[in-house]
Scaffold this active site. Sequence first.
Site, PDB file in Angstrom:
ATOM      1  N   HIS A  79      -7.186   6.417  21.268  1.00  0.00           N
ATOM      2  CA  HIS A  79      -8.581   6.378  21.707  1.00  0.00           C
ATOM      3  C   HIS A  79      -8.760   5.944  23.151  1.00  0.00           C
ATOM      4  O   HIS A  79      -9.872   5.948  23.657  1.00  0.00           O
ATOM      5  CB  HIS A  79      -9.394   5.442  20.803  1.00  0.00           C
ATOM      6  CG  HIS A  79      -9.066   3.992  21.028  1.00  0.00           C
ATOM      7  ND1 HIS A  79      -7.927   3.418  20.551  1.00  0.00           N
ATOM      8  CD2 HIS A  79      -9.713   3.024  21.703  1.00  0.00           C
ATOM      9  CE1 HIS A  79      -7.887   2.141  20.905  1.00  0.00           C
ATOM     10  NE2 HIS A  79      -8.964   1.874  21.612  1.00  0.00           N
TER      11      HIS A  79
HETATM   12  C1  UD1 Z   1     -13.798  -0.234  22.808  1.00  0.00           C
HETATM   13  C2  UD1 Z   1     -13.045  -1.225  23.689  1.00  0.00           C
HETATM   14  C3  UD1 Z   1     -11.549  -1.009  23.503  1.00  0.00           C
HETATM   15  C4  UD1 Z   1     -11.147  -1.043  22.053  1.00  0.00           C
HETATM   16  C5  UD1 Z   1     -11.977  -0.017  21.294  1.00  0.00           C
HETATM   17  C6  UD1 Z   1     -11.624  -0.008  19.836  1.00  0.00           C
HETATM   18  C7  UD1 Z   1     -14.167  -1.799  25.811  1.00  0.00           C
HETATM   19  C8  UD1 Z   1     -14.108  -1.635  27.265  1.00  0.00           C
HETATM   20  N1  UD1 Z   1     -13.323  -1.016  25.092  1.00  0.00           N
HETATM   21  O1  UD1 Z   1     -13.543   1.055  23.313  1.00  0.00           O
HETATM   22  O2  UD1 Z   1     -10.853  -2.041  24.179  1.00  0.00           O
HETATM   23  O3  UD1 Z   1      -9.781  -0.754  21.920  1.00  0.00           O
HETATM   24  O4  UD1 Z   1     -13.343  -0.364  21.478  1.00  0.00           O
HETATM   25  O5  UD1 Z   1     -12.321   0.954  19.146  1.00  0.00           O
HETATM   26  O6  UD1 Z   1     -14.927  -2.592  25.326  1.00  0.00           O
HETATM   27  N2  UD1 Z   1     -18.955   5.327  19.509  1.00  0.00           N
HETATM   28  C9  UD1 Z   1     -19.502   5.750  18.316  1.00  0.00           C
HETATM   29  N3  UD1 Z   1     -19.754   4.816  17.349  1.00  0.00           N
HETATM   30  C10 UD1 Z   1     -19.473   3.508  17.527  1.00  0.00           C
HETATM   31  C11 UD1 Z   1     -18.932   3.090  18.753  1.00  0.00           C
HETATM   32  C12 UD1 Z   1     -18.660   4.003  19.723  1.00  0.00           C
HETATM   33  O7  UD1 Z   1     -19.773   6.911  18.116  1.00  0.00           O
HETATM   34  O8  UD1 Z   1     -19.721   2.709  16.600  1.00  0.00           O
HETATM   35  C13 UD1 Z   1     -18.645   6.337  20.538  1.00  0.00           C
HETATM   36  C14 UD1 Z   1     -19.738   6.481  21.539  1.00  0.00           C
HETATM   37  O9  UD1 Z   1     -19.811   7.808  21.913  1.00  0.00           O
HETATM   38  C15 UD1 Z   1     -19.242   5.657  22.720  1.00  0.00           C
HETATM   39  C16 UD1 Z   1     -17.734   5.846  22.622  1.00  0.00           C
HETATM   40  O10 UD1 Z   1     -17.473   5.945  21.220  1.00  0.00           O
HETATM   41  O11 UD1 Z   1     -19.767   6.062  23.931  1.00  0.00           O
HETATM   42  C17 UD1 Z   1     -16.948   4.714  23.199  1.00  0.00           C
HETATM   43  O12 UD1 Z   1     -17.360   3.463  22.643  1.00  0.00           O
HETATM   44  P1  UD1 Z   1     -17.232   2.105  23.505  1.00  0.00           P
HETATM   45  O13 UD1 Z   1     -17.642   0.947  22.695  1.00  0.00           O
HETATM   46  O14 UD1 Z   1     -17.879   2.296  24.830  1.00  0.00           O
HETATM   47  O15 UD1 Z   1     -15.709   2.010  23.821  1.00  0.00           O
HETATM   48  P2  UD1 Z   1     -14.438   2.283  22.904  1.00  0.00           P
HETATM   49  O16 UD1 Z   1     -13.745   3.483  23.401  1.00  0.00           O
HETATM   50  O17 UD1 Z   1     -14.786   2.231  21.458  1.00  0.00           O
END
Ligand code: UD1
Length: 365
Positions: free
Chosen positions: A207
């Site tokens: 991811h």
């Molecule tokens: C975050 C953490 C990362 C961790 C990961 C685990 C930061 C900088 N990164 O990254 O260290 O390893 O979580 O999963 O904090 N989204 C959904 N549903 C959710 C959450 C996210 O659909 O419940 C999608 C959204 O499109 C979002 C994207 O995933 O924009 C990324 O989510 P985000 O929380 O920004 O970062 P992660 O890649 O999950």
Amino acid sequence: MIKVLNIAGARPNFMKVAPIYAEMKRRAGEFSPMIVHTGQHYDAAMSDSFFDDLGMPKPDVHLGVGSGSHAVQTAKIMTEFEPVVLSEKPDWVLVVGDVNSTIACALVCAKLGVKVAHVEAGLRSRDRAMPEEINRILTDSISDLLFTTSQDADENLKQEGIPAERVRFVGNVMIDSLLDHLKLAESSRIRADLNLAAGEYAVMTLHRPSNVDDKLVFSGILDALLSVAARLPIIFPAHPRTKAKIEEFGFADAIANSNIRLIDPLGYLDFMRLYSGAKLVLTDSGGLQEETTVLGIPCLTLRHNTERPVTIEMGTNILVGTDPEKIMSAAYDALDSTKLAAATLVPPLWDGKAAGRICDELIQS
Ligand code: UD1
């Protein structure tokens, strides 16, 4: 009585907060703990199911910030969290890991003069292109108490000039959760549902933006996976970001026609049941490098660096980068080897008792 706000924001936070919160609840004469969920992760599969599996109550406060750019998400968490700190007046705020919620809440407290403890401090990948590395460095520099999982982390903090009296080597609280739930995970039906026998499949998670947001890098990894999948099925529970990129880059058909089984993200217990029976794990996750080390499962980390070198030095982890040839050859070596698991060690204080040590230190500080 110490009042503590425990911050939980994203999936990898929940299994770190759970044992600390449970220990504080057990020591009700000493602690008054609350859980604050920032809402960084909000899908049921990324959040609620973890609270259920880990036996955590609903958060006392939910900030509901959701997704956004790093600046938007971090700023939203700060704006929503500040009034909570002002009204709750905690003695300590406890942040875990390295996600945006970690730095956002720590920064609010540092500015308000409220004491912050950082669990999993001192880990360094030395890769500042990684958003988590920025979060780690900044959080450590403003935290009052730094709880470390390994001695290399203590050394990193020393090199950054952080006074030793702020640092406590307490071990790995994520392993508390792992050991607490291993037995319970045996009741998961995930292997039966996917028709898998222990030791006859691999598990993959991916991811990191550096791996999945870049089409060339992702397609190289996929090429390697397709080849490894000719030897054994690869179960691939995909993060929402990864799923979206698979669609965007047009990889879905190649995966559907292969022995790679793309599934939805799994809950804590189902995922534990899945990886604990795997012949091999391929990942870019931080936590999984540690969990596989404790269980003695070969782990190939598809990154160029790791902030968790102890999993390589003592454990089962091998850093393979993202070059398809290197991934394939390391995977074949791991699949053909019988020696790896027996030769590995569990790092010091990854013993299931870290939460107790954290609570003891908070009381004494
Ligand atoms: C975050 C953490 C990362 C961790 C990961 C685990 C930061 C900088 N990164 O990254 O260290 O390893 O979580 O999963 O904090 N989204 C959904 N549903 C959710 C959450 C996210 O659909 O419940 C999608 C959204 O499109 C979002 C994207 O995933 O924009 C990324 O989510 P985000 O929380 O920004 O970062 P992660 O890649 O999950």
